[in-house]
Design a protein around this motif. Structure first.
Motif, PDB file in Angstrom:
ATOM      1  N   LYS A  56     113.895 -36.914 -12.252  1.00  0.00           N
ATOM      2  CA  LYS A  56     115.289 -36.497 -12.359  1.00  0.00           C
ATOM      3  C   LYS A  56     116.138 -37.749 -12.470  1.00  0.00           C
ATOM      4  O   LYS A  56     116.385 -38.451 -11.495  1.00  0.00           O
ATOM      5  N   VAL A  57     116.540 -38.026 -13.686  1.00  0.00           N
ATOM      6  CA  VAL A  57     117.230 -39.289 -13.954  1.00  0.00           C
ATOM      7  C   VAL A  57     118.725 -39.097 -14.100  1.00  0.00           C
ATOM      8  O   VAL A  57     119.526 -39.769 -13.471  1.00  0.00           O
ATOM      9  N   GLU A  58     119.095 -38.164 -14.954  1.00  0.00           N
ATOM     10  CA  GLU A  58     120.524 -37.941 -15.182  1.00  0.00           C
ATOM     11  C   GLU A  58     120.733 -36.524 -15.687  1.00  0.00           C
ATOM     12  O   GLU A  58     119.837 -35.909 -16.280  1.00  0.00           O
ATOM     13  N   ALA A  59     121.894 -36.001 -15.436  1.00  0.00           N
ATOM     14  CA  ALA A  59     122.229 -34.659 -15.899  1.00  0.00           C
ATOM     15  C   ALA A  59     122.307 -34.647 -17.426  1.00  0.00           C
ATOM     16  O   ALA A  59     122.724 -35.621 -18.047  1.00  0.00           O
ATOM     17  N   GLY A  60     121.892 -33.559 -18.013  1.00  0.00           N
ATOM     18  CA  GLY A  60     121.970 -33.431 -19.468  1.00  0.00           C
ATOM     19  C   GLY A  60     120.757 -33.961 -20.199  1.00  0.00           C
ATOM     20  O   GLY A  60     120.711 -33.923 -21.424  1.00  0.00           O
ATOM     21  N   SER A  61     119.771 -34.491 -19.461  1.00  0.00           N
ATOM     22  CA  SER A  61     118.545 -34.967 -20.096  1.00  0.00           C
ATOM     23  C   SER A  61     117.591 -33.789 -20.232  1.00  0.00           C
ATOM     24  O   SER A  61     116.769 -33.524 -19.360  1.00  0.00           O
ATOM     25  N   GLU A  62     117.720 -33.057 -21.336  1.00  0.00           N
ATOM     26  CA  GLU A  62     116.982 -31.814 -21.502  1.00  0.00           C
ATOM     27  C   GLU A  62     115.539 -32.041 -21.924  1.00  0.00           C
ATOM     28  O   GLU A  62     114.676 -31.214 -21.653  1.00  0.00           O
ATOM     29  N   ASN A  63     115.254 -33.134 -22.605  1.00  0.00           N
ATOM     30  CA  ASN A  63     113.910 -33.392 -23.098  1.00  0.00           C
ATOM     31  C   ASN A  63     113.143 -34.223 -22.066  1.00  0.00           C
ATOM     32  O   ASN A  63     113.557 -35.330 -21.723  1.00  0.00           O
ATOM     33  N   PRO A  64     112.022 -33.710 -21.538  1.00  0.00           N
ATOM     34  CA  PRO A  64     111.271 -34.460 -20.526  1.00  0.00           C
ATOM     35  C   PRO A  64     110.845 -35.847 -20.993  1.00  0.00           C
ATOM     36  O   PRO A  64     110.703 -36.760 -20.175  1.00  0.00           O
ATOM     37  N   ILE A  65     110.618 -36.011 -22.297  1.00  0.00           N
ATOM     38  CA  ILE A  65     110.258 -37.334 -22.810  1.00  0.00           C
ATOM     39  C   ILE A  65     111.312 -38.358 -22.418  1.00  0.00           C
ATOM     40  O   ILE A  65     111.005 -39.458 -21.953  1.00  0.00           O
ATOM     41  N   ASP A  66     112.571 -37.987 -22.600  1.00  0.00           N
ATOM     42  CA  ASP A  66     113.663 -38.901 -22.271  1.00  0.00           C
ATOM     43  C   ASP A  66     113.712 -39.209 -20.781  1.00  0.00           C
ATOM     44  O   ASP A  66     114.014 -40.337 -20.377  1.00  0.00           O
ATOM     45  N   SER A  67     113.397 -38.234 -19.966  1.00  0.00           N
ATOM     46  CA  SER A  67     113.423 -38.449 -18.513  1.00  0.00           C
ATOM     47  C   SER A  67     112.368 -39.468 -18.093  1.00  0.00           C
ATOM     48  O   SER A  67     112.638 -40.374 -17.293  1.00  0.00           O
ATOM     49  N   PHE A  68     111.161 -39.338 -18.620  1.00  0.00           N
ATOM     50  CA  PHE A  68     110.104 -40.292 -18.286  1.00  0.00           C
ATOM     51  C   PHE A  68     110.454 -41.700 -18.773  1.00  0.00           C
ATOM     52  O   PHE A  68     110.274 -42.687 -18.050  1.00  0.00           O
ATOM     53  N   LEU A  69     110.954 -41.791 -20.002  1.00  0.00           N
ATOM     54  CA  LEU A  69     111.291 -43.103 -20.548  1.00  0.00           C
ATOM     55  C   LEU A  69     112.476 -43.729 -19.817  1.00  0.00           C
ATOM     56  O   LEU A  69     112.473 -44.926 -19.506  1.00  0.00           O
ATOM     57  N   MET A  70     113.480 -42.923 -19.528  1.00  0.00           N
ATOM     58  CA  MET A  70     114.665 -43.438 -18.854  1.00  0.00           C
ATOM     59  C   MET A  70     114.340 -43.932 -17.444  1.00  0.00           C
ATOM     60  O   MET A  70     114.900 -44.933 -16.986  1.00  0.00           O
ATOM     61  N   ALA A  71     113.425 -43.260 -16.774  1.00  0.00           N
ATOM     62  CA  ALA A  71     113.043 -43.689 -15.423  1.00  0.00           C
ATOM     63  C   ALA A  71     112.486 -45.104 -15.456  1.00  0.00           C
ATOM     64  O   ALA A  71     112.805 -45.932 -14.594  1.00  0.00           O
ATOM     65  N   LYS A  72     111.665 -45.405 -16.467  1.00  0.00           N
ATOM     66  CA  LYS A  72     111.107 -46.756 -16.606  1.00  0.00           C
ATOM     67  C   LYS A  72     112.190 -47.761 -16.983  1.00  0.00           C
ATOM     68  O   LYS A  72     112.206 -48.902 -16.507  1.00  0.00           O
ATOM     69  N   LEU A  73     113.087 -47.344 -17.864  1.00  0.00           N
ATOM     70  CA  LEU A  73     114.170 -48.238 -18.282  1.00  0.00           C
ATOM     71  C   LEU A  73     115.076 -48.584 -17.106  1.00  0.00           C
ATOM     72  O   LEU A  73     115.495 -49.744 -16.934  1.00  0.00           O
ATOM     73  N   ARG A  74     115.376 -47.591 -16.285  1.00  0.00           N
ATOM     74  CA  ARG A  74     116.261 -47.818 -15.135  1.00  0.00           C
ATOM     75  C   ARG A  74     115.645 -48.824 -14.162  1.00  0.00           C
ATOM     76  O   ARG A  74     116.368 -49.604 -13.528  1.00  0.00           O
ATOM     77  N   GLU A  75     114.313 -48.803 -14.042  1.00  0.00           N
ATOM     78  CA  GLU A  75     113.649 -49.749 -13.146  1.00  0.00           C
ATOM     79  C   GLU A  75     113.912 -51.197 -13.565  1.00  0.00           C
ATOM     80  O   GLU A  75     113.891 -52.099 -12.730  1.00  0.00           O
ATOM     81  N   ARG A  76     114.151 -51.400 -14.857  1.00  0.00           N
ATOM     82  CA  ARG A  76     114.406 -52.748 -15.376  1.00  0.00           C
ATOM     83  C   ARG A  76     115.881 -52.973 -15.677  1.00  0.00           C
ATOM     84  O   ARG A  76     116.239 -53.980 -16.309  1.00  0.00           O
ATOM     85  N   GLY A  77     116.717 -52.057 -15.250  1.00  0.00           N
ATOM     86  CA  GLY A  77     118.153 -52.203 -15.468  1.00  0.00           C
ATOM     87  C   GLY A  77     118.577 -51.961 -16.900  1.00  0.00           C
ATOM     88  O   GLY A  77     119.598 -52.501 -17.343  1.00  0.00           O
ATOM     89  N   LEU A  78     117.825 -51.137 -17.616  1.00  0.00           N
ATOM     90  CA  LEU A  78     118.107 -50.889 -19.033  1.00  0.00           C
ATOM     91  C   LEU A  78     118.403 -49.422 -19.280  1.00  0.00           C
ATOM     92  O   LEU A  78     118.251 -48.579 -18.395  1.00  0.00           O
TER      93      LEU A  78
END
Length: 687
Positions: A49-71
């Motif tokens: 659960k990364v952010e509201a409005g992220s309907e595609n699970p692909i984006d959630s998985f990728l965003m979680a990794k990006l957030r770990e690196r501040g991206l």
């Protein structure tokens, strides 16, 4: 104690220490094997659960990794870029100016989704994605090796793959038909699906000119089965099983016995032509008649030999009866409709030194565990099976002693398509991901072992694998899921300096990857924009060469081909693929080598590519046709250049481009301007 005694003690101590160390290493290796990521059972990970409005699970998985690196993600690509990208990805052809304009002007919220669905429904989709599959299975229209004779009926397998992708058959069925379509497949071209087994090179001399009783003949057949095993396991499980033919795999938990058990699954199979009908009942009837014919032929030979050795009326009378029966059988064959022919992996019933297992009507060869892979040092016989390291699946197939040849292949097909086989489902979703993003979640798509890469996003890989496996096993649904993601729709521009410094290789996908188009896409695009593309589907391949000396070792002379011959204006998927002498133009553009499994195309940039695009006879012919089309669609030079940009680049030229190219056209002619446009980066790349 003398020095010699001390030396002996030290040697003994070192020997003992080496043994202990070897056992420790083996123990550590075994412990690691049990937990190696690709062999673990697949379970559905929880979507972050990364952010509201992220309907595609692909984006959630990728965003979680990006957030770990501040991206985070980059902005979405503009509509013209996006329409070109998705057209190239899904159907392998650029969008026409009319299609670009329709999408750009479509203000509906689901405009992109509608376009994706339309492309997935297009017959061009199967042609595009069949080419990727044929790269992996190293399909070719010739045998390879010294003589490299043509395979006139190999194309039926290519057509099967195109139809299977267009029909979106479940992936488990796709696997099973390619290994056992004669038993498990549905009506239609399921027999042609066995072309998967025969897709690779074949040693004509080693099989047709050397009997199986000689050492070189044994080696040829051993290597032939090795190619079948390697092709099957690399394609469907992404494992380098063939490394275990001389000894247990040095890195992965694959024993030599596993390897030879896989060979045993193909123990009665050769590369050969078979007769078949779209109606399975007719195919079975013809096979039964052919079997009867072979039995009678053997009987006649035995009676002829008996007549030479002994006098008497009995053998002569029986010979006459048998000959009469053979005539009746052949009359029955003549009454049947003319069958289709396909080059596949099947039991060979031919004559001559290349006997196959035909005289035994498909009785499997004995496959032995070979010491160091040496056919002269056979060990114990092995039974058909697969990998012991896949938990939950039986490593050796439960087959009766009198099991038919096809039952071996059926058992292997079922082992591969089993929902509990983690390798199969991870492998395929990773391949599809790679072709969309230019790089797989696992970068080594053919090697999920310890010498391969680790997954960049293991949870995402497993989530996709479960979604694919437990759903309808629809490849189209998988494509749709990926291309609808925010990650896929990002801009490819490198505008984030922080992200570039943190993740210069873009493994985390903070932007889209810009990609060079494959040789086939460039060729097809040139045909389309020049107005010459022939969209006829299926059937024998077109030849862009002239064959010289066909009776022995054919010479495939590409320079003698007439590029104005409209028979070669079909899509590149229908091109006749030669192994020994590859097409120079396509090779310059990094076309796949059909003699090896190509998991990923090279994306090199060289002066040879620029020269090929500028001076090759095909491109010169396309430039002339392109110019001819432009003169019919616009009267003034400026209008012709504008139209050329719309057709080739999906945009209008800038004022500077228009002015300079107009001057160039007046000085050097419109065909040369078309050659220049074909050489632009925009034409050979997708952003």
């Amino acid at each position: 104690m003398n020095n010699r005694g001390l030396t002996s003690q030290w040697l003994v101590a070192l020997w003992v220490l080496a043994g202990v160390l070897a056992q420790t290493i083996c123990g550590l290796r075994a412990a690691t094997n049990e937990t190696w990521w690709s062999l673990r059972p697949i379970t559905r990970p929880v979507v972050p659960k990364v952010e509201a409005g992220s309907e595609n699970p692909i984006d959630s998985f990728l965003m979680a990794k990006l957030r770990e690196r501040g991206l985070g993600f980059s902005v979405e690509a503009d509509r013209r870029t996006l329409v070109r990208r998705v057209f190239i990805d899904l159907i392998g052809l650029p969008a026409t100016p009319e299609e670009v304009r329709a999408f750009v002007d479509d203000e509906r919220a689901d405009a992109y989704e509608r376009m994706v669905d339309r492309l997935l429904s297009s017959p061009r989709y199967g042609e595009r994605w069949a080419r990727h599959w044929l790269d992996v299975v190293h399909y070719g229209d010739t045998h390879g090796y010294d003589k490299d004779q043509p395979r006139p009926h190999a194309w039926r397998y290519r057509d099967y793959v195109i139809r299977a992708f267009n029909d979106d058959i479940p992936y488990s069925r796709f696997i099973e038909e390619q290994l056992a379509g004669d038993v498990l497949g549905e009506e239609g071209e399921a027999m042609a699906a066995l072309g998967f087994i025969s897709a690779g090179p074949w040693d004509l001399i080693g099989h047709a000119e050397l009997p199986e009783t000689k050492v070189d003949g044994k080696i040829a057949r051993h290597l032939d089965r090795d190619d079948m095993v390697a092709n099957t396991m690399s394609t469907f499980t992404s494992m380098t099983v063939h490394c275990a033919q001389c000894h247990d795999h040095k890195f992965d938990p694959i024993s030599a016995e596993d390897y030879y058990s896989l060979q045993a699954a193909f123990a009665a199979v050769d590369r050969t032509e078979v007769e078949f009908y779209r109606d399975r009942g007719l195919t079975k009837k013809r096979q039964e008649i052919r079997r009867r014919e072979r039995t009678l032929e053997r009987e006649r030979k035995e009676l002829e030999a008996a007549l030479k050795e002994a006098a008497g009326e009995d053998p002569e009378t029986r010979l006459c009866e048998t000959t009469s029966k053979i005539s009746d059988v052949r009359a029955a064959l003549a009454e049947m409709p003319k069958p289709e022919l396909a080059f596949v992996g099947a039991v060979h019933h031919g004559s001559g030194s290349f006997r196959g297992t035909g005289p035994d009507d498909g009785k499997a060869r004995a496959v032995h565990l070979l010491a160091r892979g040496d056919v002269r040092k056979p060990g114990r016989e092995v039974s058909p099976g697969a990998l012991s390291a896949v938990a939950g699946l039986t490593a050796r197939f439960d087959l009766s002693e009198g099991a038919s040849e096809s039952e071996r292949r059926v058992a292997l097909a079922k082992w591969l398509s089993d929902p509990r086989n983690p390798l199969t489902w991870r492998s395929m979703v990773n391949r599809v991901w790679q072709y969309h993003f230019g790089r797989g979640i696992v970068d080594t798509a053919n090697d999920f072992g310890k010498m391969g890469s680790l997954p960049s996003h293991p949870e995402l890989l497993d989530w996709l694998a479960v979604e694919f496996r437990d759903g309808e096993q629809s490849l189209k649904a998988l494509h749709r899921l990926i291309v609808m993601s925010r990650a896929y729709r990002q801009s490819s521009r490198v505008e984030n300096e922080v992200a570039e410094e943190v993740d210069g290789e873009n493994r985390l996908l903070w932007r889209m990857n810009r990609r060079k188009l494959e040789a086939e896409v460039i060729r097809d695009a040139a045909l389309q924009v020049s107005g010459r593309l022939n969209l006829e589907m299926y059937g024998p391949a077109f030849q862009d060469f002239v064959i010289e000396k066909p009776e022995h070792s054919p010479h495939y002379q590409y320079h003698l081909h007439d590029h104005e011959d409209r028979r070669s204006d079909r899509r590149s998927i229908y091109r006749f693929i030669v192994r020994s002498q590859q097409q120079p133009f396509m090779t310059a553009l990094d076309c796949a080598d059909p003699s090896i499994s190509v998991e990923k195309r090279n994306q090199g940039l060289s002066s040879l590519q620029a020269l090929a695009l500028l001076n090759n006879g095909f491109m010169i012919s396309m430039s002339k046709s392109f110019a001819g089309r432009l003169t019919t669609e616009a009267s003034m030079v400026e209008g012709q250049i504008t139209r050329a940009y719309e057709l080739a680049l999906a945009r209008s030229p800038s004022e500077l481009e228009l002015r300079e190219l107009a001057d160039y056209t007046r000085a050097h002619g419109l065909p040369n301007t078309c050659r220049l446009i074909f050489n632009l980066n925009e034409f050979v790349f997708a952003d």
